[in-house]
Design a protein around this motif. Structure first.
Motif, PDB file in Angstrom:
ATOM      1  N   ARG A   1      61.421  33.637  57.320  1.00  0.00           N
ATOM      2  CA  ARG A   1      62.191  33.174  56.178  1.00  0.00           C
ATOM      3  C   ARG A   1      61.345  33.128  54.903  1.00  0.00           C
ATOM      4  NH1 ARG A   1      67.476  30.855  57.430  1.00  0.00           N
ATOM      5  NH2 ARG A   1      68.294  29.887  55.562  1.00  0.00           N
ATOM      6  N   GLY A   2      60.338  33.990  54.850  1.00  0.00           N
ATOM      7  CA  GLY A   2      59.489  34.064  53.669  1.00  0.00           C
ATOM      8  C   GLY A   2      58.034  34.064  54.052  1.00  0.00           C
TER       9      GLY A   2
ATOM     10  N   PRO B   1      60.579  25.606  50.701  1.00  0.00           N
ATOM     11  CA  PRO B   1      60.951  26.994  50.960  1.00  0.00           C
ATOM     12  C   PRO B   1      59.724  27.903  50.916  1.00  0.00           C
ATOM     13  CG  PRO B   1      61.471  26.442  48.705  1.00  0.00           C
ATOM     14  CD  PRO B   1      60.987  25.168  49.357  1.00  0.00           C
ATOM     15  N   ALA B   2      59.850  29.056  51.533  1.00  0.00           N
ATOM     16  CA  ALA B   2      58.783  30.056  51.502  1.00  0.00           C
ATOM     17  C   ALA B   2      59.146  31.153  50.512  1.00  0.00           C
ATOM     18  CB  ALA B   2      58.575  30.634  52.894  1.00  0.00           C
ATOM     19  N   GLY B   3      58.149  31.836  50.028  1.00  0.00           N
ATOM     20  CA  GLY B   3      58.343  32.819  48.979  1.00  0.00           C
ATOM     21  C   GLY B   3      58.546  34.234  49.490  1.00  0.00           C
ATOM     22  N   SER B   4      58.277  35.166  48.606  1.00  0.00           N
ATOM     23  CA  SER B   4      58.421  36.583  48.940  1.00  0.00           C
ATOM     24  C   SER B   4      57.059  37.245  48.824  1.00  0.00           C
ATOM     25  CB  SER B   4      59.377  37.265  47.958  1.00  0.00           C
ATOM     26  OG  SER B   4      60.695  36.841  48.172  1.00  0.00           O
TER      27      SER B   4
ATOM     28  N   ARG C   1      66.585  25.785  69.659  1.00  0.00           N
ATOM     29  CA  ARG C   1      67.772  25.435  68.868  1.00  0.00           C
ATOM     30  C   ARG C   1      67.916  23.941  68.650  1.00  0.00           C
ATOM     31  NH1 ARG C   1      69.143  29.959  66.152  1.00  0.00           N
ATOM     32  NH2 ARG C   1      69.371  31.722  67.554  1.00  0.00           N
TER      33      ARG C   1
ATOM     34  N   PRO D   1      64.007  36.982  59.444  1.00  0.00           N
ATOM     35  CA  PRO D   1      64.711  35.726  59.712  1.00  0.00           C
ATOM     36  C   PRO D   1      63.838  34.697  60.432  1.00  0.00           C
ATOM     37  CG  PRO D   1      66.010  37.616  60.428  1.00  0.00           C
ATOM     38  CD  PRO D   1      64.671  38.139  60.036  1.00  0.00           C
TER      39      PRO D   1
ATOM     40  N   ARG E   1      60.490  41.032  45.086  1.00  0.00           N
ATOM     41  CA  ARG E   1      61.934  41.280  45.094  1.00  0.00           C
ATOM     42  C   ARG E   1      62.284  42.499  44.238  1.00  0.00           C
ATOM     43  NH1 ARG E   1      61.794  35.858  44.796  1.00  0.00           N
ATOM     44  NH2 ARG E   1      62.398  35.862  42.617  1.00  0.00           N
TER      45      ARG E   1
ATOM     46  N   ALA F   1      59.990  37.987  53.398  1.00  0.00           N
ATOM     47  CA  ALA F   1      61.206  37.204  53.147  1.00  0.00           C
ATOM     48  C   ALA F   1      62.407  37.779  53.888  1.00  0.00           C
ATOM     49  CB  ALA F   1      61.488  37.142  51.645  1.00  0.00           C
ATOM     50  N   ASN F   2      62.312  39.048  54.308  1.00  0.00           N
ATOM     51  CA  ASN F   2      63.415  39.651  55.061  1.00  0.00           C
ATOM     52  C   ASN F   2      63.382  39.300  56.539  1.00  0.00           C
ATOM     53  OD1 ASN F   2      64.187  40.904  52.709  1.00  0.00           O
ATOM     54  ND2 ASN F   2      63.167  42.834  53.186  1.00  0.00           N
TER      55      ASN F   2
ATOM     56  N   ALA G   1      63.888  23.152  59.673  1.00  0.00           N
ATOM     57  CA  ALA G   1      65.099  22.521  59.126  1.00  0.00           C
ATOM     58  C   ALA G   1      66.363  23.035  59.793  1.00  0.00           C
ATOM     59  CB  ALA G   1      65.180  22.766  57.614  1.00  0.00           C
ATOM     60  N   GLN G   2      66.281  24.198  60.439  1.00  0.00           N
ATOM     61  CA  GLN G   2      67.457  24.757  61.106  1.00  0.00           C
ATOM     62  C   GLN G   2      67.653  24.222  62.516  1.00  0.00           C
ATOM     63  OE1 GLN G   2      66.411  29.091  60.172  1.00  0.00           O
ATOM     64  NE2 GLN G   2      68.631  29.058  60.032  1.00  0.00           N
ATOM     65  N   LEU G   3      66.633  23.582  63.068  1.00  0.00           N
ATOM     66  CA  LEU G   3      66.787  23.005  64.403  1.00  0.00           C
ATOM     67  C   LEU G   3      67.768  21.838  64.342  1.00  0.00           C
ATOM     68  CD1 LEU G   3      63.021  22.908  65.494  1.00  0.00           C
ATOM     69  CD2 LEU G   3      64.767  24.530  66.254  1.00  0.00           C
TER      70      LEU G   3
ATOM     71  N   SER H   1      61.222  25.660  56.676  1.00  0.00           N
ATOM     72  CA  SER H   1      62.645  25.986  56.513  1.00  0.00           C
ATOM     73  C   SER H   1      63.259  26.467  57.827  1.00  0.00           C
ATOM     74  CB  SER H   1      62.876  26.985  55.379  1.00  0.00           C
ATOM     75  OG  SER H   1      62.142  28.150  55.592  1.00  0.00           O
TER      76      SER H   1
END
Lengths: 449, 449
Positions: free
Chosen positions: B390-391, B288-291, B234, B387, B346, B384-385, B268-270, B265
């Motif tokens: 994240r892609g 960002p990462a894709g799908s 975290r 968590p 998607r 992408a689903n 980036a949440q840390l 990404s």
């Protein structure tokens, strides 16, 4: 600390504060969680020797009804940004005075600039504000960066440079980083490029006498203990009967609804349980904020006015692409607000504090004369360095983002609602837009609770 | 739980695991923090009836030395992805068989595709792998999306569609979302488009007999209690003598160095204290990462082989733009791996599970005959689903990103080092790239400690 409330609001910028005010106004209880030790978000005013300095969002346009309504609710006063006098353009190592919106340039450059602006305005008129992603024409514009469009359509270098400065100025990033569609959307949202760029009659027309943060402070005062400063939210859990929001300092809020009123790249840092729908998560990962360095030089008086200058300048050969007169009507103190955007903000930001001050004041002196090199004070601020903004002035749509993920922009996720100037249709990207977004989110909550 | 160690590693994908293995190999102690209840990251193998199914990264190319070295260290075996037989192209509602890399199409379409591929290869040769941001030619390519380039240079619709499928296939996003420079970089990193797209002799040549995750499991076993699963990091605090990393479950790790080996990404949440340098933070916000939806149909045997088909197909009129034969050499069981990328992932992802299965199997039947509609089992997975990804498959550079922020890609921030296939120069975006990045980060730590 456990709280129970009707609505939890994450972020005490103008979006979150307005939502809180509108909700308490109809009898809802709220808890507002703010990470910083102050309210205002990307609006930040410091008092200075009886006057005030605005380091973030500053201006109010004449048609920005939402912010003006709030100003009148609080009985606050505005004053017009000085526009009288000639403007200055710094170009090719020289300076030229001019009037009007467009500087005096070669016929070719004027033509290129004028045609470019007219084309942008004409395209922007076709962009629907509510759901640009649902319009088939949008896709073509979203496939390309604003920079690629300029490279193809603005052939005269000065015209391209000045149109590029416009993109950098409103998007705070290199034109290659932003979708042409977002730039067009912003123009449409402002009712035309001229409004977006103008002082008198446009987005930069007025300022709050007490500074742009003063009204946020007034809203915060009314909220009293419902506002928790220095309490960054960390997680949002959806439960059967509502949501639970946790924040630093062991704060836990149970609420019927939550309004997330922080910039997208900060919202992306929250821990959502269950995870957000993929499209929303991916949208939040695709709306970074840019860089904007604001440089304030404070003088005893606005000496440039006596010299027939408005304080407004454009720099086509300098990282300081724009200045405006930030002084009160009295011209005492005199304040030159300079701006560097995107790559130029980073270029100046990479200098030492002393080097940057010297560089900026030398450039001011070039535009306003030697007195500009000796201010009473000098300050600057880069919003990308702020962990609780993660960039400024607003987040942008990278190419290909909004036509694919736009439907998730405002759509609530269960009892999670989304505010922030990034979600505004009218006045998108401004203080007025933030306020409108807060009102819209508050209404959503009222209508569904 | 307090831990003291030489190096803390965030993420137990192949990048983090390799770094841990190389560091323990030279006598360093490590703690590896992994969010999931398994290792492998974007590589995930499920055992199935004596065989295995790979839902994430799967393949090893012939020149991918780093992964091959690791495979031989563990004495693991690979088998060649089946390539014998004809391929199938689904186009305009019909199907056509073909051999070679490029389907049989009209002369115009072949020409458009061939010229487009040759141009991309020629441009890619000029992209330097180490620091594309430092090369002046890069800027032009970074200013535009790959989609905008295709719109301008691939005039024949089928050629544009197939080149677009190539971009979607390797970048997992709409071509408008990715910088042309990143697509060129990936081609260069693979030593040409043909390598990138080929089974025999190319990136899809081989698979691990035990599944792509089996080697990650073997590394994890060697790590023993140094690996903490279900322990998402975290925060990372830089201290005088090193770093402190906190994670869920009250885990706190003091280490001389930390290697962040998770997708941008997620990094980036840390929470970083002090905050990351602005350029690094902004880079993480811009990748960002894709799908990617992977669809696995399992049959008793690879029945298509008897029909002279390789299992490899291209779909120009279907969201399933690619299939490959995922079966073992014996052809028992028979496995068709289908892929849908970016917007198509998607589109299929929006269907109910039943609708999606029906849609996918109908399309398989169209390409492989009616037997394909009755598999013994069917599974699919959309990265992408997830968590904790994240892609997928990797993160991309949006236009304008890497020429402005690229210098921050691998540069350590004090004692914080960066790994992950996104930081790889050779085999960028593959398992081999992840392994190389882990080795590079481990070496950085060894050289500076």
């Amino acid at each position: 600390m456990e709280h129970e409330t009707d609505v939890c609001i994450v972020g005490a910028g103008y979006a979150g504060l307005t939502a809180a005010r509108r909700l308490t106004g109809v009898g809802k209880s709220v808890i507002v969680l703010e990470a910083r030790d102050r309210v205002g978000g990307r609006v930040w005013t410091q008092s200075y020797d009886g006057f005030r300095l605005d380091f973030g969002g500053t201006f109010l346009g004449p048609d920005q009804d939402a912010v003006r309504k709030l100003v009148s609710e609080f009985g606050l006063e505005t004053f017009p940004t000085n526009y009288e006098g000639e403007k200055v353009m710094a170009i090719d190592g020289a300076t030229r005075r001019y009037g009007g919106l467009i500087p005096k340039l070669s016929v070719g450059a004027i033509g290129s600039l004028g045609v470019g602006m007219a084309r942008l305005d004409a395209m922007a008129k076709k962009v629907p504000l509510d759901a640009p992603w649902a319009d088939p024409r949008s896709r073509r514009w979203d496939q390309q960066s604003a920079g690629a469009w300029l490279n193809r359509h603005a052939h005269v270098p000065v015209g391209r440079q000045l149109l590029g400065a416009t993109v950098r100025g409103v998007m705070c990033c290199d034109p290659s980083e932003v979708s042409l569609l977002h730039f067009l959307y912003l123009i449409r949202s402002a009712n035309g490029l001229s409004n977006l760029l103008s002082t008198k009659g446009g987005y930069q027309q007025d300022q709050l006498v007490g500074g742009a943060q003063s009204m946020a402070n007034a809203i915060a005062e009314d909220l009293g203990p419902s506002l928790l400063l220095q309490t960054p939210a960390r997680s949002i859990t959806r439960e059967d009967a509502g949501v639970r929001v946790t924040a630093d300092g062991d704060v836990s809020v149970r609420a019927g609804h939550v309004i997330v009123a922080i910039p997208p790249s900060l919202a992306a840092q929250l821990h959502f349980d269950p995870p957000l729908p993929t499209e929303k998560a991916q949208l939040l990962d695709r709306m970074p904020a840019g860089s904007v360095l604001k440089m304030l030089a404070v003088y005893d008086d606005a000496f440039w006015r006596a010299d027939g200058l408005a304080g407004e300048t454009v720099g086509a050969d300098s990282p300081i692409e724009m200045t405006l007169d930030g002084s009160p009507p009295s011209g005492r103190p005199g304040i030159i607000m300079g701006f560097a955007f995107g790559p130029y903000a980073r270029q100046l930001g990479a200098l030492s504090d002393d080097e940057r001050r010297t560089t900026v004041l030398a450039e001011y002196a070039r535009r306003f004369g030697p007195r500009a090199s000796n201010p009473a004070d000098y300050f600057d601020h880069e919003w990308a360095n702020e962990p609780w903004s993660r960039g400024g002035m607003m987040s942008r749509w990278a190419p290909g983002t909004i036509t694919q993920f736009g439907a998730a922009l405002r759509t609530p996720v269960g009892r999670i609602h989304w505010a922030g100037t990034e979600t505004a249709t009218v006045s998108h990207g401004t203080i007025d837009g933030a306020i409108r977004s807060g009102e819209r989110a508050a209404l959503e909550v009222v209508e569904t609770s």
